[in-house]
Motif scaffolding. Structure first.
Motif, PDB file in Angstrom:
ATOM      1  N   GLU A 253      -7.854   3.245  12.205  1.00  0.00           N
ATOM      2  CA  GLU A 253      -6.696   2.551  12.764  1.00  0.00           C
ATOM      3  C   GLU A 253      -5.887   1.879  11.666  1.00  0.00           C
ATOM      4  O   GLU A 253      -4.653   1.919  11.666  1.00  0.00           O
ATOM      5  N   LYS A 254      -6.597   1.279  10.712  1.00  0.00           N
ATOM      6  CA  LYS A 254      -5.914   0.595   9.618  1.00  0.00           C
ATOM      7  C   LYS A 254      -5.132   1.579   8.756  1.00  0.00           C
ATOM      8  O   LYS A 254      -3.997   1.317   8.374  1.00  0.00           O
ATOM      9  N   GLN A 255      -5.753   2.751   8.475  1.00  0.00           N
ATOM     10  CA  GLN A 255      -5.089   3.756   7.656  1.00  0.00           C
ATOM     11  C   GLN A 255      -3.858   4.303   8.364  1.00  0.00           C
ATOM     12  O   GLN A 255      -2.806   4.525   7.750  1.00  0.00           O
ATOM     13  N   GLU A 256      -3.984   4.508   9.669  1.00  0.00           N
ATOM     14  CA  GLU A 256      -2.858   5.005  10.460  1.00  0.00           C
ATOM     15  C   GLU A 256      -1.712   4.002  10.465  1.00  0.00           C
ATOM     16  O   GLU A 256      -0.538   4.374  10.338  1.00  0.00           O
ATOM     17  N   PHE A 257      -2.063   2.712  10.590  1.00  0.00           N
ATOM     18  CA  PHE A 257      -1.052   1.651  10.573  1.00  0.00           C
ATOM     19  C   PHE A 257      -0.335   1.634   9.224  1.00  0.00           C
ATOM     20  O   PHE A 257       0.887   1.525   9.155  1.00  0.00           O
ATOM     21  N   LEU A 258      -1.105   1.745   8.138  1.00  0.00           N
ATOM     22  CA  LEU A 258      -0.524   1.741   6.790  1.00  0.00           C
ATOM     23  C   LEU A 258       0.452   2.899   6.615  1.00  0.00           C
ATOM     24  O   LEU A 258       1.543   2.733   6.059  1.00  0.00           O
ATOM     25  N   GLU A 259       0.059   4.080   7.091  1.00  0.00           N
ATOM     26  CA  GLU A 259       0.927   5.249   6.977  1.00  0.00           C
ATOM     27  C   GLU A 259       2.208   5.062   7.777  1.00  0.00           C
ATOM     28  O   GLU A 259       3.291   5.481   7.348  1.00  0.00           O
ATOM     29  N   THR A 260       2.074   4.399   8.927  1.00  0.00           N
ATOM     30  CA  THR A 260       3.241   4.155   9.789  1.00  0.00           C
ATOM     31  C   THR A 260       4.285   3.294   9.085  1.00  0.00           C
ATOM     32  O   THR A 260       5.489   3.514   9.220  1.00  0.00           O
ATOM     33  N   ILE A 261       3.815   2.297   8.319  1.00  0.00           N
ATOM     34  CA  ILE A 261       4.760   1.391   7.649  1.00  0.00           C
ATOM     35  C   ILE A 261       5.010   1.794   6.195  1.00  0.00           C
ATOM     36  O   ILE A 261       5.680   1.075   5.449  1.00  0.00           O
ATOM     37  N   GLY A 262       4.433   2.930   5.784  1.00  0.00           N
ATOM     38  CA  GLY A 262       4.727   3.462   4.458  1.00  0.00           C
ATOM     39  C   GLY A 262       4.001   2.805   3.302  1.00  0.00           C
ATOM     40  O   GLY A 262       4.516   2.759   2.186  1.00  0.00           O
ATOM     41  N   LEU A 263       2.786   2.301   3.551  1.00  0.00           N
ATOM     42  CA  LEU A 263       2.003   1.677   2.481  1.00  0.00           C
ATOM     43  C   LEU A 263       0.770   2.510   2.160  1.00  0.00           C
ATOM     44  O   LEU A 263       0.156   3.097   3.050  1.00  0.00           O
ATOM     45  N   GLU A 264       0.406   2.571   0.884  1.00  0.00           N
ATOM     46  CA  GLU A 264      -0.784   3.306   0.465  1.00  0.00           C
ATOM     47  C   GLU A 264      -2.048   2.457   0.606  1.00  0.00           C
ATOM     48  O   GLU A 264      -3.130   2.974   0.868  1.00  0.00           O
ATOM     49  N   GLU A 265      -1.921   1.159   0.380  1.00  0.00           N
ATOM     50  CA  GLU A 265      -3.052   0.243   0.525  1.00  0.00           C
ATOM     51  C   GLU A 265      -2.545  -1.100   1.013  1.00  0.00           C
ATOM     52  O   GLU A 265      -1.363  -1.414   0.910  1.00  0.00           O
ATOM     53  N   GLN A 270      -4.783  -5.311  -2.861  1.00  0.00           N
ATOM     54  CA  GLN A 270      -4.134  -5.600  -4.138  1.00  0.00           C
ATOM     55  C   GLN A 270      -4.502  -6.992  -4.639  1.00  0.00           C
ATOM     56  O   GLN A 270      -4.773  -7.190  -5.827  1.00  0.00           O
ATOM     57  N   ILE A 271      -4.517  -7.955  -3.726  1.00  0.00           N
ATOM     58  CA  ILE A 271      -4.849  -9.334  -4.106  1.00  0.00           C
ATOM     59  C   ILE A 271      -6.289  -9.415  -4.590  1.00  0.00           C
ATOM     60  O   ILE A 271      -6.580 -10.029  -5.628  1.00  0.00           O
ATOM     61  N   ILE A 272      -7.204  -8.775  -3.857  1.00  0.00           N
ATOM     62  CA  ILE A 272      -8.620  -8.814  -4.228  1.00  0.00           C
ATOM     63  C   ILE A 272      -8.821  -8.162  -5.593  1.00  0.00           C
ATOM     64  O   ILE A 272      -9.498  -8.699  -6.472  1.00  0.00           O
ATOM     65  N   ARG A 273      -8.206  -6.979  -5.782  1.00  0.00           N
ATOM     66  CA  ARG A 273      -8.356  -6.253  -7.043  1.00  0.00           C
ATOM     67  C   ARG A 273      -7.769  -7.041  -8.218  1.00  0.00           C
ATOM     68  O   ARG A 273      -8.371  -7.130  -9.283  1.00  0.00           O
ATOM     69  N   ASN A 274      -6.584  -7.628  -7.990  1.00  0.00           N
ATOM     70  CA  ASN A 274      -5.951  -8.402  -9.061  1.00  0.00           C
ATOM     71  C   ASN A 274      -6.685  -9.705  -9.340  1.00  0.00           C
ATOM     72  O   ASN A 274      -6.743 -10.159 -10.486  1.00  0.00           O
ATOM     73  N   SER A 275      -7.252 -10.308  -8.301  1.00  0.00           N
ATOM     74  CA  SER A 275      -8.042 -11.525  -8.491  1.00  0.00           C
ATOM     75  C   SER A 275      -9.257 -11.219  -9.354  1.00  0.00           C
ATOM     76  O   SER A 275      -9.633 -11.992 -10.236  1.00  0.00           O
TER      77      SER A 275
END
Length: 365
Positions: A253-265, A270-275
């Motif tokens: 569901e999360k992946q489908e939502f991301l694709e709907t709004i045009g985001l890869e992640e 991003q915040i967790i990885r950058n932190s």
């Protein structure tokens, strides 16, 4: 070792909404008025690492134990916080205890959401918070130095600490952050680190946007420039979207939502990885039938130091580390395949741990 990041910002910039999404809880009350966060809320979050699933499958591990970051939602700071305004120094002390700071900045207009400074100006907001942190460090050193001067009369080590403290004090008095202190002396670097000053900590600036402005706007351009000039990183997210994504139950569901709004992640990833990257950390693994365990270590750590992350006895009695790179482990389908292909290495005490190393430590009890 553990990593703790404090989320700071002015009231009503989306801090608690972001925290709720990060920790997938409603622990922090997100309300449209200042100081709704009375105590710092704390939540632990797994660091996403796609390698773990592959390692677990190959080894047939019964359990996955990922690296975790602890996030602390700290009440909104206001102008004069260092002098007790708003909820004041109580929360500045919470910031002093974290390893890194995530500064959330509001970068959108909305007349229905109040702003304590009456108007949207992210650079003003950032500078206001940075100044309050400088004032807090200044007050801290001004209180500590007299005591250091008394003790320093009889202690040469404290005399050395006093020299560094006074140098940093001058920097703060000029309105600059403690990180402006530079030295090539290893001993002075250690002393400086032990001062535990807020403005010496690494920071990440997170621009909170509306859902239709995720590519950025004039506000985020200014934040990007501000961060870049000071050697910091900046990210663009919509805290409300992140909250909606985190409420979804399945990864599909999360992946489908991301694709709907045009985001890869997600912005949260991003915040967790950058932190994680703020403190120059790397991940190594121990893998077996019982568990696939991810561990964090400082970049540049030796094999014994990495072993010490698991248990101090491992470091004290270190003999060697049977080592396979994560890519080799996955490509060659496990330890046996890596060994047969000559990809299993025996590394000694001087080996520098690399991100993704799969270790089996040998040690004397």
């Amino acid at each position: 070792m553990s990593l703790q990041c404090g989320i700071v910002g002015l009231p009503n910039v989306g801090k608690s909404t972001l925290f709720n999404a990060l920790t997938k809880t409603a622990a922090a009350e997100a309300a449209n008025y200042p100081f709704c966060t009375i105590e710092p809320n704390v939540g632990k979050v797994n660091v996403p690492d796609e390698r773990m699933e592959k390692l677990t499958k190959i080894a047939g591990s019964a359990e996955e134990i990922p690296v975790q970051i602890e996030f602390v939602d700290i009440a909104g700071l206001v102008k004069g916080a260092s002098k007790g305004e708003g909820l004041g120094n109580k929360f500045l002390s919470h910031i002093r205890e974290v390893d890194a700071i995530i500064n959330v900045v509001r970068c959108f207009d909305d007349e229905n959401i109040t702003h304590v400074e009456e108007g949207i100006d992210p650079i003003r907001d950032i500078e206001l918070i940075q100044l309050e942190l400088i004032f807090a460090d200044l007050e801290s050193l001004e209180k500590r130095i007299p005591a250091m001067e008394k003790k320093g009369k009889f202690d040469k080590e404290i005399q050395k600490e006093l020299v560094v403290a006074k140098k940093v004090l001058e920097i703060l008095q000029e309105g600059n952050p403690a990180r402006a202190f530079k030295t090539q002396e290893v001993e002075e670097q250690k002393i400086f680190k032990n001062l535990q000053l807020i403005t010496s900590k690494p920071q990440l600036f997170v621009c909170n946007l509306k859902d239709d402005e995720l590519e950025g706007n004039e506000y985020t351009k200014k934040v990007d420039e501000f961060a870049k000039e000071r050697g910091f990183r900046s990210l663009k997210i919509c805290a409300q979207i992140e909250a909606e994504i985190s409420a979804l139950e399945s990864e599909e569901e999360k992946q489908e939502f991301l694709e709907t709004i045009g985001l890869e992640e997600t912005g949260l990833s991003q915040i967790i990885r950058n932190s994680y990257g703020l403190l120059n950390l790397i991940t190594f693994f121990t893998v077996g039938p019982k568990e696939c365990h991810a561990w964090m270590a400082k970049k540049g750590s030796t094999a014994p130091q990495a072993a010490g992350v698991i248990h101090t006895d491992f470091e004290k009695g270190f003999i060697r580390a049977e080592t396979i790179s994560c890519n080799d482990y996955i490509e060659l389908q496990g330890e046996e395949g890596a060994k047969n292909s000559g990809k299993l290495r025996l590394e000694g005490k001087d080996y520098i741990c690399q991100d993704g190393d799969v270790f089996h430590f040998r040690f004397n009890v």
